[in-house]
Design a protein around this motif. Structure first.
Motif, PDB file in Angstrom:
ATOM      1  N   ARG A   1       0.830  -1.207   0.000  1.00 32.17           N
ATOM      2  CA  ARG A   1       0.000   0.000   0.000  1.00 32.17           C
ATOM      3  C   ARG A   1       0.862   1.254   0.000  1.00 32.17           C
TER       4      ARG A   1
ATOM      5  N   VAL B   1       2.436   4.913  -3.096  1.00 30.83           N
ATOM      6  CA  VAL B   1       2.568   6.370  -3.057  1.00 30.83           C
ATOM      7  C   VAL B   1       3.997   6.838  -2.820  1.00 30.83           C
TER       8      VAL B   1
ATOM      9  N   MET C   1       0.656   6.730 -11.758  1.00 36.05           N
ATOM     10  CA  MET C   1      -0.520   7.470 -11.323  1.00 36.05           C
ATOM     11  C   MET C   1      -0.213   8.965 -11.223  1.00 36.05           C
TER      12      MET C   1
ATOM     13  N   ILE D   1      -6.280  -1.338  -6.321  1.00 40.48           N
ATOM     14  CA  ILE D   1      -7.299  -1.978  -5.488  1.00 40.48           C
ATOM     15  C   ILE D   1      -7.223  -3.492  -5.627  1.00 40.48           C
TER      16      ILE D   1
ATOM     17  N   VAL E   1      -3.875  -4.939  -4.097  1.00 38.66           N
ATOM     18  CA  VAL E   1      -3.897  -4.902  -2.631  1.00 38.66           C
ATOM     19  C   VAL E   1      -4.895  -5.909  -2.092  1.00 38.66           C
TER      20      VAL E   1
ATOM     21  N   ASP F   1     -13.312  -2.466   2.177  1.00 44.30           N
ATOM     22  CA  ASP F   1     -12.027  -2.994   1.701  1.00 44.30           C
ATOM     23  C   ASP F   1     -11.450  -2.121   0.604  1.00 44.30           C
ATOM     24  N   ILE F   2     -12.321  -1.662  -0.301  1.00 46.45           N
ATOM     25  CA  ILE F   2     -11.832  -0.816  -1.400  1.00 46.45           C
ATOM     26  C   ILE F   2     -11.308   0.502  -0.835  1.00 46.45           C
TER      27      ILE F   2
ATOM     28  N   ARG G   1     -10.149   1.035   2.040  1.00 44.30           N
ATOM     29  CA  ARG G   1      -8.943   0.797   2.823  1.00 44.30           C
ATOM     30  C   ARG G   1      -7.711   0.566   1.941  1.00 44.30           C
ATOM     31  N   SER G   2      -7.950  -0.003   0.762  1.00 45.86           N
ATOM     32  CA  SER G   2      -6.792  -0.430  -0.022  1.00 45.86           C
ATOM     33  C   SER G   2      -6.096   0.747  -0.698  1.00 45.86           C
ATOM     34  N   LEU G   3      -6.754   1.909  -0.736  1.00 39.46           N
ATOM     35  CA  LEU G   3      -6.102   3.065  -1.342  1.00 39.46           C
ATOM     36  C   LEU G   3      -5.469   3.914  -0.248  1.00 39.46           C
ATOM     37  N   ASN G   4      -4.257   4.334  -0.496  1.00 39.84           N
ATOM     38  CA  ASN G   4      -3.543   5.142   0.485  1.00 39.84           C
ATOM     39  C   ASN G   4      -4.211   6.505   0.664  1.00 39.84           C
TER      40      ASN G   4
ATOM     41  N   ILE H   1      -3.733   9.063  -2.027  1.00 46.27           N
ATOM     42  CA  ILE H   1      -4.561   8.947  -3.229  1.00 46.27           C
ATOM     43  C   ILE H   1      -5.930   9.574  -2.984  1.00 46.27           C
ATOM     44  N   TRP H   2      -6.476   9.324  -1.828  1.00 47.24           N
ATOM     45  CA  TRP H   2      -7.763   9.935  -1.494  1.00 47.24           C
ATOM     46  C   TRP H   2      -7.647  11.456  -1.460  1.00 47.24           C
TER      47      TRP H   2
END
Lengths: 423, 410, 256
Positions: free
Chosen positions: A363, A367, A380, A405, A408, B263-264, B266-269, B272-273
């Motif tokens: 994860r 980034v 990205m 997604i 992960v 889950d979706i 959570r899986s993005l850092n 990114i959000w």
């Protein structure tokens, strides 16, 4: 425990409780002043200005001091309940209102003579205002038998309940201003920003396998890079954390002075390194080894050493001491005890934590490209920086996000299943 | 026949059904073994060729042969492996070759050859669960579940599966080093470049203390507000994400939907959000707070619901036995059990949020991170050092506080 | 016969909480004896046994084993002394995730080449000896299963086999049967008795129940609040002595 130790503990807790109450009132006062500032005196600065007029300081300090004294004398304040203190008369009944007034007034005398009194007094836990008014502040656990059990009051009728409400209220209000919560913008921009969601949710997988000529990279190759970055960082981190974790475990290091020093140093370093995010470490390592994936791996690995080291150490501390004793009793050396008694006990949880860490690192690796380049993150952020230049930039970002997604989720699932099996 | 039915409902599965499902699981296990072996071998092959290509020819290429060659070789090697010993797939799925008194080479060869045609008749196992696949019955080398036999352990390096596992691990690390361009030369020569940075960290720019503390307060409040809002959303949702509380078709559907969305998210850092929210509400602390909020909500739903799934079923049962309805069961049987763990998880999440909020400024999410990265970018290490110092102190302090409070709660 | 173990004025004070666990204990044990230490929980039985091989450092006093001062021994000397003293435990103290044989072989750690033990290699004869000892306690078929798959009685027998690997001259057992049910208790006690009578190993065991102590012990030592309140033959314990050791409210409990 001897009587004097108990008395000193009670006194220390009284001081702590008082400062906690003072700090709570100070926090409330500061919050209110911030609100006054932001609504009447100045405009909110971009980051939120927190300032007090010069004449404010003495008033704030004295006022909060008085408020703390009042909440101490007239009710069960937050500080008192946190440290388990209670104000009672000599016969352990709740004091009357008059007594409380007396105590509040006598407190002013006592606080000025505090240093002198504490030095000359024979009964150190009974301060001047205690003796003047015939009341005492006691630790409930020390006088369990004497203090009568009263039915609890409703929370909104107690001092601490009311104060907690004020504390939470001020926090939320100030928090909303500080973090610039702006529902108006949020709602009014729904229509202008809705294109973003639409484009993110209709991803363009044009460069999923065929590389983007400008980037010279495809999403699949970025995915491989990300996974392997995380893998290498986890492996290196675990390799260093493994020996260090034994040095950071209380039960292994024993209680000799040298052991204590090593333990404290190792744990301290773990905590400091852990508290700085991998992304920040990335900026540091980018200076060291140059911008690139290697810097990212170093940053992730460095953070992993500390994070895993702490988890490992805690596992080592939590083992069953019985087998260690048994192996030491057979005449084994100290390291043999560790090898035959400790290691078999901790291996499954070590493996589980390492897998879990790999998960987290994947994860994070998505980034780390912001400072270290490489992987899915690089792709990205590249497309994100081309918003407005490329017609389908957000769609490309969407494709990368979908990939993240899925990757992960799959890794999470696999590592979860494996962890279930080995623990 | 009578006791199979209770009030008109069948309580026992019919015999043919159990037979069928037993056979199905045996077939599935055998296929999974082959698939695992194939995957392991192809992975090994790919990595090895990548390493060789990169190391000797300086070409970044995962395979130099066509994919069908690789597949055929992998299939043959897998067959060979399974016929002669315990393959990695057999080991992982708990199958062993039954040990016999005297191994003859011919048996293994027969097993290897027949392995290729035997799958065609495998479906026989579906209705005859005690049937043995062809290549096993003819060769006399049967596979059994590992739990059925006791075997003397041999050292790991004489076992083909463990050698393969070690090879896979070593090659993975080797490939990882090549892919991420590990550069020990830069590691040693770059060290002097760190000097100004260390100097900056040791003698931070104290003039920025006030500004730093102000931003620190913003950072902590971002984390705090995100946590509070997350709790408000996550507490009710966690009940829908707990498997033991959600019954029936609708319940299961709700469970799956809530879990998947969490889950979706959570899986993005967080970063990114933040990028997404910056477009929505513009750069600033608000967007950072929203990003933290999304992550925190998803995390808390997971933590809370897992706790709910492991509650002691005794108290709810007792409440139900006294005639309580569904709501009363939750209020008196479930909630008292989860208050402390929930508080503890919330503190933990606040702790995580504070850590995350220090970096969210990197993309314009506000807080102290924004200033830190600005100073790093213009090589003003003394100012950056001040910010790093403040970050370390606040994160450490909140970590300490939250772990002390959590220890008290447990 | 010469005394094999001599304990002189042994005192142990736990610093945390200022608890006096052992108060000036002196006794001696002759080779081949079966000494049973009885007393209530917290009377200092475990501390006494652990002070003998210095798993717990005694505060004062001396322990002599075969004429060697255990309390003054350091490093290697202490390890050589410890390997002559086998010990088995109330909670078995097995490494639960290791195999039975590995647990048993851990008993040889004091003897084997340390470098070989670092890579988990044991000499052939040690492995054979381990299997033989497992056979002796009747669980040779479980040699390669994980220790936590065994029942309590079987685990304790693994503990006995581990102690046997040390080829001990003295065997100390710290409440070996209090975590077991009565039937299993007797089978474990029988193994101790067998070792005592066939191999001539001195046994010191602490026990909870007087009935077991009477059945197996050749001599009994009773502790109360860290002091010796009785020392003598099992038959000498009458009702008055019993009350003195276990307190006024105690009742006899038989373990059959």
């Amino acid at each position: 425990m001897s009587k004097s130790v108990e008395e000193m503990q009670a006194l220390r807790f009284r001081v702590f409780a008082f400062f906690l109450d003072w700090a709570s009132w100070g926090y409330i006062a500061y919050g209110i002043m911030y609100l006054l500032n932001s609504y009447w005196y100045t405009n909110i600065h971009y980051y939120g200005r927190l300032s007090v007029p010069t004449w404010g300081w003495p008033i704030v300090i004295l006022g909060t001091l008085e408020l703390a004294a009042i909440s101490h004398a007239f009710g069960h304040s937050i500080g008192l309940s946190m440290f388990g203190l209670r104000l009672v008369t000599d016969s352990f009944t709740p004091p009357s209102l008059g007594k409380r007034w007396q105590r509040y007034l006598a407190w002013h005398v006592a606080v000025l003579s505090f240093p002198v009194a504490i030095w000359f007094s024979t009964q150190k836990s009974r301060l001047l205002h205690d003796r003047l008014t015939g009341t005492r502040m006691v630790l409930v656990k020390q006088y369990k038998d004497e203090i009568p059990i009263l039915p609890p009051r409703a929370w909104y009728k107690t001092n601490r309940g009311e104060m907690s409400v004020v504390l939470i209220g001020v926090t939320l209000w100030v928090g909303a201003l500080v973090t610039q919560i702006d529902l108006h913008t949020m709602i009014s921009r729904v229509s202008t920003s809705s294109y973003l969601w639409k484009e993110l949710l209709s991803p363009h997988f044009t460069h999923f396998i065929t590389p983007d000529p400008a980037l010279q990279q495809s999403i699949v190759s970025g995915m491989i890079e990300t996974i392997f970055m995380a893998l290498l960082a986890t492996a290196v981190g675990a390799a260093f954390a493994l020996p260090l974790s034994f040095l950071g475990a209380r039960n292994i290091m024993g209680f000799s002075p040298l052991g204590w020093v090593v333990f404290t140093v190792v744990r301290g370093v773990f905590n400091v390194v852990r508290s700085i995010q991998p992304l920040l470490w990335g900026t540091v390592f980018a200076v060291w080894v140059g911008f690139g994936m290697f810097a990212g791996v170093m940053a992730l690995g460095f953070h992993t050493v500390a994070a895993l080291g702490k988890l490992y150490s805690e596992q080592v501390e939590g083992i069953d001491p019985g087998p260690l004793e048994a192996i030491a009793a057979t005449g084994a050396r100290r390291w043999q005890v560790v090898l035959y008694g400790v290691v078999p006990q901790v291996i499954p949880s070590f493996l589980a934590f390492t897998l879990y860490r790999w998960d987290i690192n994947v994860r994070m690796a998505t980034v780390i490209a912001l400072v270290g380049g490489g992987g899915l993150g690089r792709i990205m952020f590249y497309y994100q920086s081309r918003v407005g230049l490329l017609p389908d930039a957000w769609n490309q970002v969407g494709a990368v996000i979908m990939t993240i997604i899925v990757v992960v989720w799959v890794l999470d699932y696999i590592s979860g299943r494996v962890r279930e099996k080995i623990i | 026949m009578k006791d199979r039915y209770y009030a008109g409902f069948m309580t026992q599965r019919p015999a043919f059904f159990t037979e069928f499902s037993k056979g199905l699981s045996r077939i599935r296990r055998r296929f999974l073994v082959v698939l695992t072996d194939l995957f392991a071998l192809m992975y090994l092959w790919t990595l090895a060729s990548y390493c060789v290509n990169d190391f000797f020819y300086h070409v970044r290429n995962f395979t130099s042969l066509p994919w069908w060659v690789m597949l055929i070789v992998a299939v043959e090697v897998a067959a060979f492996w399974e016929a002669f010993g315990v393959s990695i797939g057999m080991r992982l799925l708990g199958l062993r070759l039954r040990p016999i008194e005297e191994h003859r080479l011919g048996q293994h060869v027969v097993r290897y050859i027949l392995w290729h045609i035997s799958p065609l008749f495998l479906f026989r196992l579906l209705w005859k669960s005690d049937a043995v696949p062809w290549h096993e019955s003819v060769s006399g080398l049967k596979t059994v579940r590992a739990s059925e036999i006791a075997m003397t352990p041999r050292p790991w390096y004489t076992r083909s599966w463990s050698v393969a596992a070690v090879l896979i691990m070593l090659l993975s690390l080797g490939a990882a080093m090549l892919i991420t361009k590990v550069d020990f030369y830069a590691l040693s020569t770059g060290a002097p470049k760190m000097m100004p940075l260390w100097r900056g960290l040791v003698s931070p720019n104290w003039a920025l203390l006030g500004e730093g503390v102000r931003l620190l307060i913003v950072t902590v409040f971002m984390a705090l507000m995100a946590t509070i809002f997350a709790v408000i959303i996550a507490v009710p949702l966690s009940f829908f994400a707990a498997r033991n509380l959600m019954h029936g078709v609708v319940g299961q559907a709700v469970y799956i939907i809530v879990r998947t969305i969490a889950d979706i998210m959570r899986s993005l850092n967080v970063i990114i959000w933040a990028i997404v929210f910056i477009v929505w509400v513009r750069a600033g602390a608000f967007s950072g707070m929203l990003a933290l909020f999304v992550q925190a909500t998803a995390n808390l739903i997971k933590l809370y619901s897992e706790r709910l799934e492991s509650i002691d079923p005794g108290p709810p049962e007792a409440i139900r036995a006294t005639g309580g309805n569904r709501l009363q069961v939750v209020i008196f049987g479930v909630i008292p059990q989860i208050v402390n763990p929930y508080l503890s998880f919330t503190l933990y999440q606040w702790d995580i949020n504070v850590r995350m909020s220090t970096i969210i400024g990197l993309v314009g999410g506000g807080g102290i991170g924004q200033l830190l990265f600005q100073y790093m970018r213009i090589w003003d290490y003394r100012s950056a050092g001040m910010m790093l110092l403040l970050i370390t102190i606040i994160v450490w302090a909140i970590d300490y506080m939250s772990s002390r409070l959590r220890a008290r709660l447990n | 016969m010469a005394d094999q173990l001599v304990v002189e004025h042994l005192t142990k004070i736990y610093e945390r909480g200022d608890i006096l666990a052992l108060d000036d204990i002196s006794f001696s044990v002759v080779k081949g004896e079966f000494l049973v230490v009885i007393g209530l929980s917290g009377s200092g039985k475990s501390t006494l046994l652990r002070c003998i091989n210095r798993l717990i450092e005694p505060t004062q006093g001396k322990v002599y084993f075969d004429g060697v001062d255990v309390t003054a021994a350091s490093g290697g000397e202490l390890r050589r002394l410890r390997r002559k003293m086998g010990m088995i435990y109330q909670q078995f103290n097995l490494v639960k995730r290791s195999s039975v044989l590995t647990n048993v072989l851990a008993g040889r750690l004091g003897y084997v080449n340390p470098w070989m033990s670092a890579v988990h290699r044991f000499p052939r004869e040690d492995i054979e000896m381990g299997l033989k000892n497992l056979e002796r306690v009747g669980i040779s078929d479980q040699a390669y299963t994980r220790a936590d798959n065994l029942s309590g009685g079987q685990q304790q027998r693994v503990g006995i086999a581990r102690a046997l690997m040390q080829e001990p001259e003295l065997l100390m057992a710290d409440e070996p049967v209090s975590a077991l049910d009565p039937a299993t208790s007797h089978s474990v006690m029988k193994y101790l008795e067998q070792m005592n009578q066939e191999d001539g190993v001195t046994v010191i065991t602490s026990l909870h129940f007087l009935s077991l102590a009477r059945r197996y012990g050749t001599r009994i030592l009773a502790l109360k609040d860290g002091k010796i309140v009785f020392e003598g033959l099992p038959s000498e314990i009458d009702e008055a002595r019993f009350k003195e050791i276990y307190g006024e409210e105690a009742e006899h409990v038989e373990v059959r």
